[in-house]
Design a protein around this motif. Structure first.
Motif, PDB file in Angstrom:
ATOM      1  N   ALA A  21      69.724  37.608-105.698  1.00  0.00           N
ATOM      2  CA  ALA A  21      69.098  37.824-104.393  1.00  0.00           C
ATOM      3  C   ALA A  21      68.950  39.314-104.160  1.00  0.00           C
ATOM      4  O   ALA A  21      69.742  40.119-104.646  1.00  0.00           O
ATOM      5  N   LEU A  22      67.894  39.646-103.425  1.00  0.00           N
ATOM      6  CA  LEU A  22      67.665  41.026-103.023  1.00  0.00           C
ATOM      7  C   LEU A  22      67.892  41.066-101.511  1.00  0.00           C
ATOM      8  O   LEU A  22      67.313  40.273-100.770  1.00  0.00           O
ATOM      9  N   SER A  23      68.756  41.964-101.075  1.00  0.00           N
ATOM     10  CA  SER A  23      69.162  42.000 -99.667  1.00  0.00           C
ATOM     11  C   SER A  23      68.961  43.385 -99.074  1.00  0.00           C
ATOM     12  O   SER A  23      69.081  44.390 -99.763  1.00  0.00           O
ATOM     13  N   VAL A  24      68.671  43.390 -97.781  1.00  0.00           N
ATOM     14  CA  VAL A  24      68.629  44.620 -97.002  1.00  0.00           C
ATOM     15  C   VAL A  24      69.566  44.406 -95.825  1.00  0.00           C
ATOM     16  O   VAL A  24      69.484  43.399 -95.114  1.00  0.00           O
ATOM     17  N   PHE A  25      70.495  45.341 -95.620  1.00  0.00           N
ATOM     18  CA  PHE A  25      71.480  45.235 -94.546  1.00  0.00           C
ATOM     19  C   PHE A  25      71.197  46.299 -93.501  1.00  0.00           C
ATOM     20  O   PHE A  25      70.847  47.433 -93.828  1.00  0.00           O
ATOM     21  N   TYR A  26      71.362  45.929 -92.236  1.00  0.00           N
ATOM     22  CA  TYR A  26      71.145  46.847 -91.120  1.00  0.00           C
ATOM     23  C   TYR A  26      72.453  47.038 -90.365  1.00  0.00           C
ATOM     24  O   TYR A  26      73.206  46.083 -90.147  1.00  0.00           O
ATOM     25  N   GLY A  27      72.687  48.253 -89.945  1.00  0.00           N
ATOM     26  CA  GLY A  27      73.864  48.564 -89.140  1.00  0.00           C
ATOM     27  C   GLY A  27      73.607  48.411 -87.644  1.00  0.00           C
ATOM     28  O   GLY A  27      74.515  48.502 -86.840  1.00  0.00           O
ATOM     29  N   THR A  28      72.367  48.147 -87.282  1.00  0.00           N
ATOM     30  CA  THR A  28      71.987  47.995 -85.884  1.00  0.00           C
ATOM     31  C   THR A  28      71.977  46.517 -85.522  1.00  0.00           C
ATOM     32  O   THR A  28      71.322  45.719 -86.197  1.00  0.00           O
ATOM     33  N   PRO A  29      72.669  46.125 -84.460  1.00  0.00           N
ATOM     34  CA  PRO A  29      72.683  44.711 -84.095  1.00  0.00           C
ATOM     35  C   PRO A  29      71.292  44.236 -83.668  1.00  0.00           C
ATOM     36  O   PRO A  29      70.551  44.962 -83.021  1.00  0.00           O
ATOM     37  N   GLY A  30      70.949  43.000 -84.082  1.00  0.00           N
ATOM     38  CA  GLY A  30      69.707  42.383 -83.677  1.00  0.00           C
ATOM     39  C   GLY A  30      68.466  42.944 -84.335  1.00  0.00           C
ATOM     40  O   GLY A  30      67.354  42.629 -83.925  1.00  0.00           O
ATOM     41  N   ARG A  31      68.607  43.762 -85.328  1.00  0.00           N
ATOM     42  CA  ARG A  31      67.444  44.364 -86.010  1.00  0.00           C
ATOM     43  C   ARG A  31      66.757  43.298 -86.836  1.00  0.00           C
ATOM     44  O   ARG A  31      67.386  42.524 -87.550  1.00  0.00           O
ATOM     45  N   HIS A  32      65.452  43.240 -86.754  1.00  0.00           N
ATOM     46  CA  HIS A  32      64.660  42.273 -87.508  1.00  0.00           C
ATOM     47  C   HIS A  32      63.693  43.031 -88.394  1.00  0.00           C
ATOM     48  O   HIS A  32      63.200  44.096 -88.014  1.00  0.00           O
ATOM     49  N   ALA A  33      63.410  42.465 -89.534  1.00  0.00           N
ATOM     50  CA  ALA A  33      62.439  43.077 -90.439  1.00  0.00           C
ATOM     51  C   ALA A  33      61.045  42.647 -90.033  1.00  0.00           C
ATOM     52  O   ALA A  33      60.823  41.499 -89.635  1.00  0.00           O
ATOM     53  N   SER A  34      60.094  43.559 -90.163  1.00  0.00           N
ATOM     54  CA  SER A  34      58.701  43.239 -89.842  1.00  0.00           C
ATOM     55  C   SER A  34      58.112  42.395 -90.970  1.00  0.00           C
ATOM     56  O   SER A  34      58.679  42.287 -92.061  1.00  0.00           O
ATOM     57  N   ALA A  35      56.951  41.822 -90.728  1.00  0.00           N
ATOM     58  CA  ALA A  35      56.265  41.011 -91.737  1.00  0.00           C
ATOM     59  C   ALA A  35      55.959  41.861 -92.968  1.00  0.00           C
ATOM     60  O   ALA A  35      56.093  41.404 -94.106  1.00  0.00           O
ATOM     61  N   ALA A  36      55.567  43.102 -92.762  1.00  0.00           N
ATOM     62  CA  ALA A  36      55.264  43.994 -93.886  1.00  0.00           C
ATOM     63  C   ALA A  36      56.529  44.301 -94.683  1.00  0.00           C
ATOM     64  O   ALA A  36      56.495  44.349 -95.919  1.00  0.00           O
ATOM     65  N   GLN A  37      57.649  44.499 -94.019  1.00  0.00           N
ATOM     66  CA  GLN A  37      58.914  44.752 -94.707  1.00  0.00           C
ATOM     67  C   GLN A  37      59.366  43.524 -95.491  1.00  0.00           C
ATOM     68  O   GLN A  37      59.859  43.636 -96.622  1.00  0.00           O
ATOM     69  N   LEU A  38      59.195  42.337 -94.923  1.00  0.00           N
ATOM     70  CA  LEU A  38      59.545  41.099 -95.631  1.00  0.00           C
ATOM     71  C   LEU A  38      58.659  40.917 -96.862  1.00  0.00           C
ATOM     72  O   LEU A  38      59.145  40.517 -97.929  1.00  0.00           O
ATOM     73  N   GLU A  39      57.375  41.213 -96.710  1.00  0.00           N
ATOM     74  CA  GLU A  39      56.466  41.108 -97.848  1.00  0.00           C
ATOM     75  C   GLU A  39      56.854  42.094 -98.946  1.00  0.00           C
ATOM     76  O   GLU A  39      56.838  41.771-100.130  1.00  0.00           O
ATOM     77  N   THR A  40      57.232  43.318 -98.569  1.00  0.00           N
ATOM     78  CA  THR A  40      57.685  44.318 -99.531  1.00  0.00           C
ATOM     79  C   THR A  40      58.958  43.854-100.233  1.00  0.00           C
ATOM     80  O   THR A  40      59.104  44.005-101.451  1.00  0.00           O
ATOM     81  N   LEU A  41      59.870  43.255 -99.486  1.00  0.00           N
ATOM     82  CA  LEU A  41      61.116  42.744-100.062  1.00  0.00           C
ATOM     83  C   LEU A  41      60.818  41.626-101.057  1.00  0.00           C
ATOM     84  O   LEU A  41      61.385  41.596-102.148  1.00  0.00           O
ATOM     85  N   ARG A  42      59.894  40.716-100.697  1.00  0.00           N
ATOM     86  CA  ARG A  42      59.510  39.633-101.617  1.00  0.00           C
ATOM     87  C   ARG A  42      58.849  40.204-102.882  1.00  0.00           C
ATOM     88  O   ARG A  42      59.091  39.727-103.987  1.00  0.00           O
TER      89      ARG A  42
END
Length: 184
Positions: A21-42
């Motif tokens: 799995a490829l993961s991105v972790f955020y230190g900010t509560p409630g942070r969501h990835a944008s559609a473009a960021q999700l596409e980049t992750l995929r």
């Protein structure tokens, strides 16, 4: 290290098999990835999957080549593999021992002896008491041919001993037979 408050994860797949799995972790509560960021992750996960598949394929190919070379080196007969242009591309240990020629001396050069067939092998006198026969076989799927170099020194020594015995026996029997023939 800051505390992980949210994460985004996508599987790394190789031929319908999850390999990680490829993961991105955020230190900010409630942070969501944008559609473009999700596409980049995929997209990155797809590239990672391709890299894993390529590494596996390369490993399998390297193991296959190592196995082929080990099998070739463990044969008792000398073996040379010749490419379509007539140059030696493989030379096993038995060939080196039989011919007293190291692989570096023959690789990339034409095969140094004439070759025969299964029906008519070619015999070569290499040095005192060392004889070999060569048998070439085409490799139609891979291209080129394979030459088996068989040590026939023992056979040739026995043949020579037999010929010497027959010559001596014939010579020694000639005088008594002449006497017997004279009485007949």
């Amino acid at each position: 290290m800051p505390q992980i408050e949210s994460a985004v994860m996508t599987p790394v797949r190789v031929r319908d098999e999850n390999t990680g799995a490829l993961s991105v972790f955020y230190g900010t509560p409630g942070r969501h990835a944008s559609a473009a960021q999700l596409e980049t992750l995929r997209l990155l996960a797809g590239h990672a999957g391709t890299a894993v598949a390529n590494a596996r394929a390369y490993g399998a190919m390297a193991r296959g080549r190592a196995l082929a070379q080990e099998v070739l080196d463990r044969l008792v007969d000398g073996v040379a593999v010749i490419d379509d242009s007539g140059k030696v591309i493989r030379w096993n240990r038995a060939a080196a021992q039989l011919t007293a020629m190291l692989a570096g001396e023959v690789l990339g050069r034409p095969f140094p002896w004439q070759t025969g067939t299964r029906a008519e092998p070619k015999e070569h006198h290499l040095r005192e008491d060392v004889w070999m026969e060569t048998i070439a076989t085409a490799l139609p799927e891979a291209g080129g041919s394979m030459v088996v170099m068989r040590d026939v020194s023992r056979h040739m020594a026995l043949q020579e001993a037999k010929n010497l015995f027959l010559a001596m026996a014939s010579h020694e029997l000639r005088p008594p037979l002449t006497v017997v023939a004279g009485y007949a």
